[in-house]
Design an enzyme around this catalytic site. Structure first.
Site, PDB file in Angstrom:
ATOM      1  N   THR A  96       0.840  -1.187   0.000  1.00  0.00           N
ATOM      2  CA  THR A  96       0.000   0.000   0.000  1.00  0.00           C
ATOM      3  C   THR A  96       0.878   1.241   0.000  1.00  0.00           C
ATOM      4  OG1 THR A  96      -1.850  -1.087   1.132  1.00  0.00           O
ATOM      5  CG2 THR A  96      -1.686   1.297   1.370  1.00  0.00           C
ATOM      6  N   SER A  97       0.520   2.232  -0.815  1.00  0.00           N
ATOM      7  CA  SER A  97       1.212   3.514  -0.894  1.00  0.00           C
ATOM      8  C   SER A  97       2.682   3.298  -1.269  1.00  0.00           C
ATOM      9  CB  SER A  97       1.046   4.281   0.425  1.00  0.00           C
ATOM     10  OG  SER A  97       1.496   5.607   0.311  1.00  0.00           O
ATOM     11  N   SER A  98       3.608   3.636  -0.406  1.00  0.00           N
ATOM     12  CA  SER A  98       5.021   3.391  -0.718  1.00  0.00           C
ATOM     13  C   SER A  98       5.262   1.907  -1.005  1.00  0.00           C
ATOM     14  CB  SER A  98       5.916   3.849   0.439  1.00  0.00           C
ATOM     15  OG  SER A  98       7.273   3.704   0.118  1.00  0.00           O
ATOM     16  N   HIS A 135      -6.558   8.589  -0.314  1.00  0.00           N
ATOM     17  CA  HIS A 135      -5.330   7.786  -0.397  1.00  0.00           C
ATOM     18  C   HIS A 135      -5.380   6.517   0.453  1.00  0.00           C
ATOM     19  CE1 HIS A 135      -1.197   6.920  -1.285  1.00  0.00           C
ATOM     20  NE2 HIS A 135      -0.833   7.004  -0.020  1.00  0.00           N
TER      21      HIS A 135
END
Length: 257
Positions: free
Chosen positions: A106-108, A242
């Site tokens: 997730t994300s990074s 996000h």
């Protein structure tokens, strides 16, 4: 492991013979324990007998190196090689199935999933990226790339595909399939990155950017799944910011576990 990535393993009480491996990759400002505690892969491992690898970035901001030439290139260094080294060790130590290694983040961690699938197509069979950016979108001297994050890095499908192919020069083997999820109201990694990922990975697989199949209300009411042949799946989540929720059931289906 040139950057000093750390990794923890979750090995269930009963392993299947030649167990699969899922690599669960944390978000920015997170760590391995956050991904361990915040997802239910450990419970699924107990049910299904696979191993989970939880890597942790050495970087002080808790974000993965997804920008250096080293991390973007096969066996060249960076955080990606540290993760792959943990996978290679786990395969040897537990006689795991090297043809069933999967990455999810997730994300990074989603950005790193894209990096791993681009630079190490020989290691991974599939990946699922939750609110990430295309492979090499953050490429450059700085760990944060505002232009990419805000959706200003726009390339042709061919340009994006060429970047992936540059991650492992001369590689002609099979490519890992990829699934990616993104909220249309993502305020950290803008939704344009979802559209750029679509261009990138359809080009890698040599398929059209026109979906071959569309599924409404996929996983969550209002979300739409777009298939581009069997190897690229993109899920759009209208109005979601996000912190889009990881849909573990559908990720497991994508991995075939």
């Amino acid at each position: 492991n040139p950057t000093g990535v750390r990794a923890w393993l979750y090995v269930p009480a009963t392993l299947v013979s030649r167990p699969p491996i899922i690599v669960g990759i944390h978000w920015c400002h997170g760590d391995a324990n956050a991904f361990y505690a915040g997802t239910n892969f450990r419970y699924l491992a107990e049910q299904k007998g696979f191993i989970v690898v939880y890597p942790q970035t050495p970087n002080s901001d808790g974000c993965w190196d997804i920008h250096t030439n080293e991390t973007l290139t096969h066996n060249a260094g960076g955080d990606s090689l540290g993760i792959v080294s943990a996978v290679r060790w786990t395969i040897q130590q537990f006689n795991a199935d090297s043809s069933r290694v999967y990455a999810v983040g997730t994300s990074s961690g989603a950005m790193m999933t894209n990096v791993l699938l681009g630079a190490y197509p020989d290691v991974f069979a599939a990946g699922s990226a939750n609110a990430g950016v295309p492979y090499a979108c953050f490429q450059g001297p700085d760990s944060w790339n505002a232009a990419c994050a805000t959706g200003q890095v726009v390339k042709t499908a061919q340009e994006w595909g060429n970047l992936v192919r540059s991650g492992y020069p001369g590689y002609t083997g099979p490519r890992p399939k990829i699934q990616f999820w993104h909220g249309t109201s993502d305020q950290v990694l803008y939704y344009q990155n979802f559209l750029e990922e679509t261009k990138q990975w359809t080009n890698v697989f040599g398929v059209s950017t026109t979906p071959t199949n569309t599924v409404s209300n996929y996983a969550v009411s209002g979300w739409t799944r777009y298939d581009y042949g069997p190897n690229v799946m993109a899920i759009s989540a209208p109005g979601v910011p996000h912190d889009i929720q990881l849909q573990t059931t559908q990720v497991m289906e994508w991995f075939g576990l």
